[in-house]
Scaffold this motif. Structure first.
Motif, PDB file in Angstrom:
ATOM      1  N   SER A  83       0.822  -1.220   0.000  1.00 47.15           N
ATOM      2  CA  SER A  83       0.000   0.000   0.000  1.00 47.15           C
ATOM      3  C   SER A  83       0.851   1.264   0.000  1.00 47.15           C
ATOM      4  O   SER A  83       0.365   2.348  -0.281  1.00 47.15           O
ATOM      5  CB  SER A  83      -0.942  -0.007   1.200  1.00 47.15           C
ATOM      6  OG  SER A  83      -0.173  -0.048   2.380  1.00 47.15           O
ATOM      7  N   LYS A  84       2.140   1.111   0.316  1.00 50.11           N
ATOM      8  CA  LYS A  84       3.016   2.301   0.296  1.00 50.11           C
ATOM      9  C   LYS A  84       3.774   2.408  -1.024  1.00 50.11           C
ATOM     10  O   LYS A  84       4.685   3.218  -1.165  1.00 50.11           O
ATOM     11  CB  LYS A  84       3.993   2.232   1.462  1.00 50.11           C
ATOM     12  CG  LYS A  84       3.274   2.357   2.807  1.00 50.11           C
ATOM     13  CD  LYS A  84       4.205   2.137   3.972  1.00 50.11           C
ATOM     14  CE  LYS A  84       3.407   1.824   5.226  1.00 50.11           C
ATOM     15  NZ  LYS A  84       2.986   0.421   5.321  1.00 50.11           N
ATOM     16  N   GLY A  85       3.437   1.545  -1.960  1.00 51.46           N
ATOM     17  CA  GLY A  85       4.061   1.624  -3.282  1.00 51.46           C
ATOM     18  C   GLY A  85       5.370   0.869  -3.381  1.00 51.46           C
ATOM     19  O   GLY A  85       6.051   0.912  -4.402  1.00 51.46           O
ATOM     20  N   ASN A  86       5.735   0.169  -2.303  1.00 50.26           N
ATOM     21  CA  ASN A  86       6.999  -0.573  -2.301  1.00 50.26           C
ATOM     22  C   ASN A  86       6.828  -1.915  -3.019  1.00 50.26           C
ATOM     23  O   ASN A  86       5.852  -2.621  -2.797  1.00 50.26           O
ATOM     24  CB  ASN A  86       7.395  -0.785  -0.826  1.00 50.26           C
ATOM     25  CG  ASN A  86       8.765  -1.387  -0.672  1.00 50.26           C
ATOM     26  OD1 ASN A  86       9.281  -2.030  -1.601  1.00 50.26           O
ATOM     27  ND2 ASN A  86       9.355  -1.192   0.484  1.00 50.26           N
ATOM     28  N   SER A  87       7.777  -2.253  -3.861  1.00 48.71           N
ATOM     29  CA  SER A  87       7.660  -3.526  -4.583  1.00 48.71           C
ATOM     30  C   SER A  87       8.853  -4.446  -4.328  1.00 48.71           C
ATOM     31  O   SER A  87       9.090  -5.392  -5.068  1.00 48.71           O
ATOM     32  CB  SER A  87       7.506  -3.265  -6.081  1.00 48.71           C
ATOM     33  OG  SER A  87       8.646  -2.565  -6.528  1.00 48.71           O
ATOM     34  N   ASP A  88       9.608  -4.166  -3.284  1.00 45.54           N
ATOM     35  CA  ASP A  88      10.796  -4.976  -2.993  1.00 45.54           C
ATOM     36  C   ASP A  88      10.411  -6.217  -2.189  1.00 45.54           C
ATOM     37  O   ASP A  88      10.733  -6.340  -0.994  1.00 45.54           O
ATOM     38  CB  ASP A  88      11.815  -4.122  -2.225  1.00 45.54           C
ATOM     39  CG  ASP A  88      13.107  -4.881  -1.994  1.00 45.54           C
ATOM     40  OD1 ASP A  88      13.358  -5.867  -2.721  1.00 45.54           O
ATOM     41  OD2 ASP A  88      13.859  -4.496  -1.078  1.00 45.54           O
ATOM     42  N   PHE A  89       9.695  -7.100  -2.833  1.00 52.23           N
ATOM     43  CA  PHE A  89       9.283  -8.361  -2.206  1.00 52.23           C
ATOM     44  C   PHE A  89       8.738  -9.260  -3.304  1.00 52.23           C
ATOM     45  O   PHE A  89       8.489  -8.790  -4.428  1.00 52.23           O
ATOM     46  CB  PHE A  89       8.209  -8.117  -1.123  1.00 52.23           C
ATOM     47  CG  PHE A  89       6.930  -7.527  -1.639  1.00 52.23           C
ATOM     48  CD1 PHE A  89       5.923  -8.343  -2.173  1.00 52.23           C
ATOM     49  CD2 PHE A  89       6.723  -6.153  -1.634  1.00 52.23           C
ATOM     50  CE1 PHE A  89       4.747  -7.803  -2.673  1.00 52.23           C
ATOM     51  CE2 PHE A  89       5.550  -5.602  -2.131  1.00 52.23           C
ATOM     52  CZ  PHE A  89       4.555  -6.427  -2.646  1.00 52.23           C
ATOM     53  N   CYS A  90       8.559 -10.513  -2.990  1.00 49.37           N
ATOM     54  CA  CYS A  90       7.892 -11.397  -3.937  1.00 49.37           C
ATOM     55  C   CYS A  90       7.113 -12.436  -3.143  1.00 49.37           C
ATOM     56  O   CYS A  90       7.700 -13.350  -2.542  1.00 49.37           O
ATOM     57  CB  CYS A  90       8.914 -12.064  -4.865  1.00 49.37           C
ATOM     58  SG  CYS A  90       8.120 -12.928  -6.228  1.00 49.37           S
ATOM     59  N   VAL A  91       5.826 -12.244  -3.077  1.00 54.87           N
ATOM     60  CA  VAL A  91       4.956 -13.153  -2.320  1.00 54.87           C
ATOM     61  C   VAL A  91       3.814 -13.593  -3.233  1.00 54.87           C
ATOM     62  O   VAL A  91       3.628 -13.053  -4.316  1.00 54.87           O
ATOM     63  CB  VAL A  91       4.401 -12.464  -1.039  1.00 54.87           C
ATOM     64  CG1 VAL A  91       5.534 -12.019  -0.134  1.00 54.87           C
ATOM     65  CG2 VAL A  91       3.495 -11.289  -1.377  1.00 54.87           C
ATOM     66  N   LYS A  92       3.060 -14.542  -2.746  1.00 60.47           N
ATOM     67  CA  LYS A  92       1.982 -15.074  -3.584  1.00 60.47           C
ATOM     68  C   LYS A  92       0.942 -14.006  -3.920  1.00 60.47           C
ATOM     69  O   LYS A  92       0.572 -13.810  -5.065  1.00 60.47           O
ATOM     70  CB  LYS A  92       1.315 -16.238  -2.835  1.00 60.47           C
ATOM     71  CG  LYS A  92       0.183 -16.906  -3.576  1.00 60.47           C
ATOM     72  CD  LYS A  92       0.683 -17.908  -4.575  1.00 60.47           C
ATOM     73  CE  LYS A  92      -0.468 -18.670  -5.217  1.00 60.47           C
ATOM     74  NZ  LYS A  92      -0.003 -19.468  -6.342  1.00 60.47           N
ATOM     75  N   ASN A  93       0.452 -13.312  -2.889  1.00 66.48           N
ATOM     76  CA  ASN A  93      -0.601 -12.340  -3.137  1.00 66.48           C
ATOM     77  C   ASN A  93      -0.631 -11.312  -2.015  1.00 66.48           C
ATOM     78  O   ASN A  93      -1.057 -11.610  -0.902  1.00 66.48           O
ATOM     79  CB  ASN A  93      -1.948 -13.067  -3.218  1.00 66.48           C
ATOM     80  CG  ASN A  93      -3.088 -12.133  -3.568  1.00 66.48           C
ATOM     81  OD1 ASN A  93      -2.893 -10.914  -3.680  1.00 66.48           O
ATOM     82  ND2 ASN A  93      -4.272 -12.693  -3.723  1.00 66.48           N
ATOM     83  N   ILE A  94      -0.194 -10.123  -2.326  1.00 68.33           N
ATOM     84  CA  ILE A  94      -0.091  -9.071  -1.304  1.00 68.33           C
ATOM     85  C   ILE A  94      -1.462  -8.752  -0.690  1.00 68.33           C
ATOM     86  O   ILE A  94      -1.558  -8.277   0.440  1.00 68.33           O
ATOM     87  CB  ILE A  94       0.577  -7.794  -1.902  1.00 68.33           C
ATOM     88  CG1 ILE A  94       0.906  -6.759  -0.829  1.00 68.33           C
ATOM     89  CG2 ILE A  94      -0.288  -7.176  -2.989  1.00 68.33           C
ATOM     90  CD1 ILE A  94       2.017  -7.141   0.094  1.00 68.33           C
ATOM     91  N   LYS A  95      -2.515  -9.093  -1.431  1.00 75.67           N
ATOM     92  CA  LYS A  95      -3.866  -8.773  -0.919  1.00 75.67           C
ATOM     93  C   LYS A  95      -4.236  -9.633   0.287  1.00 75.67           C
ATOM     94  O   LYS A  95      -5.235  -9.384   0.959  1.00 75.67           O
ATOM     95  CB  LYS A  95      -4.899  -8.976  -2.026  1.00 75.67           C
ATOM     96  CG  LYS A  95      -4.746  -7.949  -3.132  1.00 75.67           C
ATOM     97  CD  LYS A  95      -5.883  -8.045  -4.117  1.00 75.67           C
ATOM     98  CE  LYS A  95      -5.650  -7.090  -5.284  1.00 75.67           C
ATOM     99  NZ  LYS A  95      -5.848  -7.712  -6.565  1.00 75.67           N
TER     100      LYS A  95
END
Ligand code: NAD
Length: 611
Positions: free
Chosen positions: A180-192
């Protein structure tokens, strides 16, 4: 809670370096057992140089009132014993049988040097060059997983995943996700799924009092300020509590999963949402597994200075791919038998270039994780998979070590008739004195309803045993690896396998006899049940303190060797868990302390004490 995060600028680009297995070498390494004090966690108030004489006024007990902020995270620091290491050839040292097959050397002054256990399971690494862009098909992913270390593949579903959508087949690596803060430094199944994961983490926090206490005590005090921890562990709600505690203590963390099946996707999402660079999802392929680890370490503008590993895969990856990183790394904390064994190998080969803390063999891990965890979870694993009733059932438990003792105690309490098999006369005698019938497996194999292995050994239950079992006999394993039951021998044309439930197979003989095989011979409790959060809290606290100790240790306190956690810290971990029980610890009087020759603040036992 303040959680520091770090952003990765660039995607991982991995140099083509061939990975090779390390073979165990002949000579046993020497392990120095450190009893170095933990005063670095509470500098300057009487801490300082660990080799210096104890301060005139001892710091107050860790849990005592009035501990200043400097002492906030410290066990009561008393006189600081020196770390010591001893040679095996020293005739003054007695050899003690180590529970895992190695030996502990006890010197006349009571110091112990632990020798490594015998090899149980060699870590196997992908022996091909990694080609991250070629990803296997869904079917291919499973077969690839065989070359990952055992600890990476032992299924560990300590909590059900509530939000997984089996419909979503897209690999997380192919998704563009942002928190939600616009950060994309991760890789997970579903951020939701983050909201569900947050709920899981909050539930776990209730049963992890020591970590929560560390957070509170760390307000204003950041013993991990500047620490850049790269972690590779099971990603569960309990790990999340550990990671967020490390964050609260000032550390920056990047994390991957040590097991391709064990990640709770919603928890990983919650961590990513709160800013942790997490690279993990349930059902990773082997290629994904190494890719995730690489994304944690191969980051522009960020280098780890601490490693927290479970299984040794992360440590191995850095050794093989980025050995220069060790110039900045202050220490490794390792949890598993497998990973610890690997560290011993490195140490023996003179290749261990930083100090390492063996959490696996700390008392608080062995006694609680092995004994109490199994005592609590064996029934759960059996019940969930089979709905069986325990009262009056005949059970044989192979191995009466910590795990076996826990299993036997639980089953006996439920009214089962319990038999034990053992190879060691001491454990065998313990079983007898605890009221169990000691038998050879052959003697009872025809009559028992359940067979449970917990030896850490191989081929304890053979095809011959399996042939002789009665109809509907349940067979399962609580030991580390799936070597204890000869499952491979059941994969023959005359036997029919029927998957009747998740983790439950009926293996059917031509005459119609069937046995019930659970989790295909892998760890029952980690595969089929939950494990108690409170026990994991003890292990996680030990890990946190080991990180703090190694990170803050003054130059020279720890050498390039493998250490056990100082006894005082083990005691501190235990003391942090006592308030949960409203337990009231008795304090030594001055007179008693003098009589026993103890410091009033501990350590209370010599290192060789067996508990
Ligand atoms: P341990 O060394 O204390 O006990 C194992 C016992 O098995 C020993 O007493 C040994 O003498 C006995 N044994 C060895 N070979 C045997 C054989 N052929 N027949 C009968 N007995 C035999 O170890 P432990 O702490 O009890 O751990 C046992 C295993 O469980 C290990 O593999 C360990 O990694 C694993 N473990 C599992 C869990 C879990 O949650 N399921 C937790 C901790 C450890």
């Amino acid at each position: 809670m303040s959680v520091q995060v770090v952003s990765a600028a660039a995607a991982a680009k991995v140099p083509e370096v061939e990975l090779k297995d390390l073979s165990p070498s002949e000579a046993e390494p020497q392990l120095g057992l450190s009893t170095a004090a933990v005063s670095a966690m509470a500098p300057p108030a009487g801490g300082g140089d660990p080799e210096a004489p104890a301060p005139a006024a001892e710091r107050p007990p860790a849990l005592g009132p009035g501990s200043g902020p400097a002492a906030a995270l410290s066990p009561a620091a008393g006189k600081v014993p020196q770390a010591s290491a001893m040679k095996r050839s020293d005739p003054h040292h007695q050899h003690q049988r180590h529970r895992d097959g190695g030996e502990a050397l006890v010197s006349p002054d009571g110091t112990v040097t632990e020798a490594p256990r015998t090899v149980k399971k060699q870590i196997q690494f992908a022996d091909q060059k990694q080609e991250f862009n070629k990803r296997p098909t869904k079917i291919g992913r499973r077969s690839l997983s065989r070359s990952i270390s055992q600890s990476s593949t032992d299924s560990y579903s300590s909590a059900a995943s509530y939000t997984d959508s089996s419909d979503d087949e897209t690999s997380p690596r192919d998704k563009q996700q942002k928190n939600s803060k616009g950060n994309s430094d991760f890789c997970v199944k579903n951020i939701k799924q983050a909201e569900f994961g947050r709920r899981e983490i909050e539930i776990a926090e209730q049963e992890m009092p020591a970590l929560m206490a560390l957070r509170k005590r760390a307000q204003g005090e950041k013993p991990l300020a500047g620490a850049k921890i790269v972690g590779c562990t099971h990603i569960t709600a309990q790990t999340a509590v550990l990671m967020e505690t490390l964050g609260a203590l000032g550390a920056q963390c990047r994390w991957a999963a040590c097991n391709i099946y064990s990640t709770l996707n919603e928890v990983a999402a919650a961590l990513a949402e709160s800013g942790f660079p997490v690279f993990a999802w349930k059902g990773e392929s082997e290629d994904d597994f190494w890719w995730c680890i690489d994304r944690c370490v191969n980051v522009e503008g960020w280098q780890p200075n601490m490693i927290l590993d479970d299984g040794g895969d992360l440590t191995h990856w850095i050794y093989k791919k980025y050995p220069n990183m060790f110039k900045k790394i202050k220490g490794i904390v390792e949890e598993s038998v497998t990973g610890v064994h690997r560290l011993y190998q490195l140490s023996k080969a003179g290749k261990l270039c930083v100090p390492a803390m063996n959490v696996n063999d700390s008392v608080t891990k062995q006694k609680f994780d092995n004994l109490y965890c199994c005592r609590e979870s064996i029934l759960d694993g059996l019940k969930r998979t089979t709905d069986m009733m325990f009262g009056g059932k005949q059970v044989v438990v192979c191995g009466y070590g910590e795990v076996g003792k826990g299993c036997c105690a639980a089953l006996k309490a439920m009214g089962s008739i319990v038999y034990v098999t053992e190879i060691d006369p001491i454990c065998a005698l313990q079983a007898c004195m605890d009221g169990f019938r000691l038998v050879k497996l052959n003697e009872v194999i025809r009559q028992v309803d359940i067979v449970i292995t917990c030896t850490g050994n191989k081929n304890v239950v053979t095809r011959e045993h399996l042939d002789r079992m009665k109809n509907s006999c349940i067979v399962c394993n609580m030991g580390h690896s799936n070597t204890e039951i000869d499952v491979a021998s059941l994969r023959t044309p005359e036997l029919t396998w029927e998957r009747v439930r998740s983790q439950v197979d009926h293996v059917i003989w031509p005459d119609g006899k069937r046995i019930v095989l659970l989790a295909e011979g892998r760890l029952l409790n980690l595969s089929c049940s939950t494990v108690p959060t409170f026990v994991l809290s003890i292990t996680a606290t030990t890990q946190a303190l080991a990180l703090i100790e190694l990170y803050n240790a003054p130059e020279g306190r720890y050498k390039q060797d493998v250490y056990l956690l100082p006894k005082k810290m083990d005691e501190y971990v235990a003391s942090l868990h006592l308030p949960t029980f409203d337990a009231h610890l008795t304090e030594l009087t001055d007179e008693q302390a003098k009589y026993l020759g103890l410091n009033k603040n501990g350590p209370f036992k010599p290192n060789y004490y067996r508990y």
